[in-house]
Design a protein around this motif. Structure first.
Motif: not given
Length: 115
Positions: A23-27, A62-68
């Motif tokens: 959900a965060r990546m979708r946002e 380039i990367s964007a990672t949503v971390t846990l």
């Protein structure tokens, strides 16, 4: 599609992609593509349940990672010609997210690969 990825997709021990990370990546993708004109990244799950998106922009990977578990967004860019690196983190998804991402994105010159 990523939400349907089952536990054990990578190895018998790994979890399914985290629904909050999806959900965060979708946002993030919705925000940056609609408001900043950034192209849609290639998005995929990671074995720990987090989600990452990747772009190639000139000489930059380039990367964007949503971390846990905190759902922070780690940004990383590597210039494959010069080995320059840029890193940033967006800890909170709020009204400052777009400007933080835009500052990171503008740190790369896609034509020359320099900063």
């Amino acid at each position: 599609e990523i939400a349907r990825t089952p536990a054990g997709w990578y190895s018998t021990q790994n979890p399914a992609p985290d629904v909050s990370a999806i959900a965060r990546m979708r946002e993030l993708v919705t925000l940056i593509t609609a408001e900043a004109g950034v192209p849609t990244p290639y998005v995929y799950p990671l074995p720990d349940g987090s989600i990452t998106g990747e772009w190639t922009r000139g000489d930059w990977e380039i990367s964007a990672t949503v971390t846990l578990p905190d759902l922070a967004i780690e940004l990383h860019a590597l210039n494959v010609e010069t080995d320059d690196e840029l890193e940033a983190e967006i800890a909170e998804f709020d009204e400052r997210t777009l400007s933080a991402f835009s500052r990171f994105w503008s740190g790369m010159d896609s034509d020359t690969g320099g900063q």
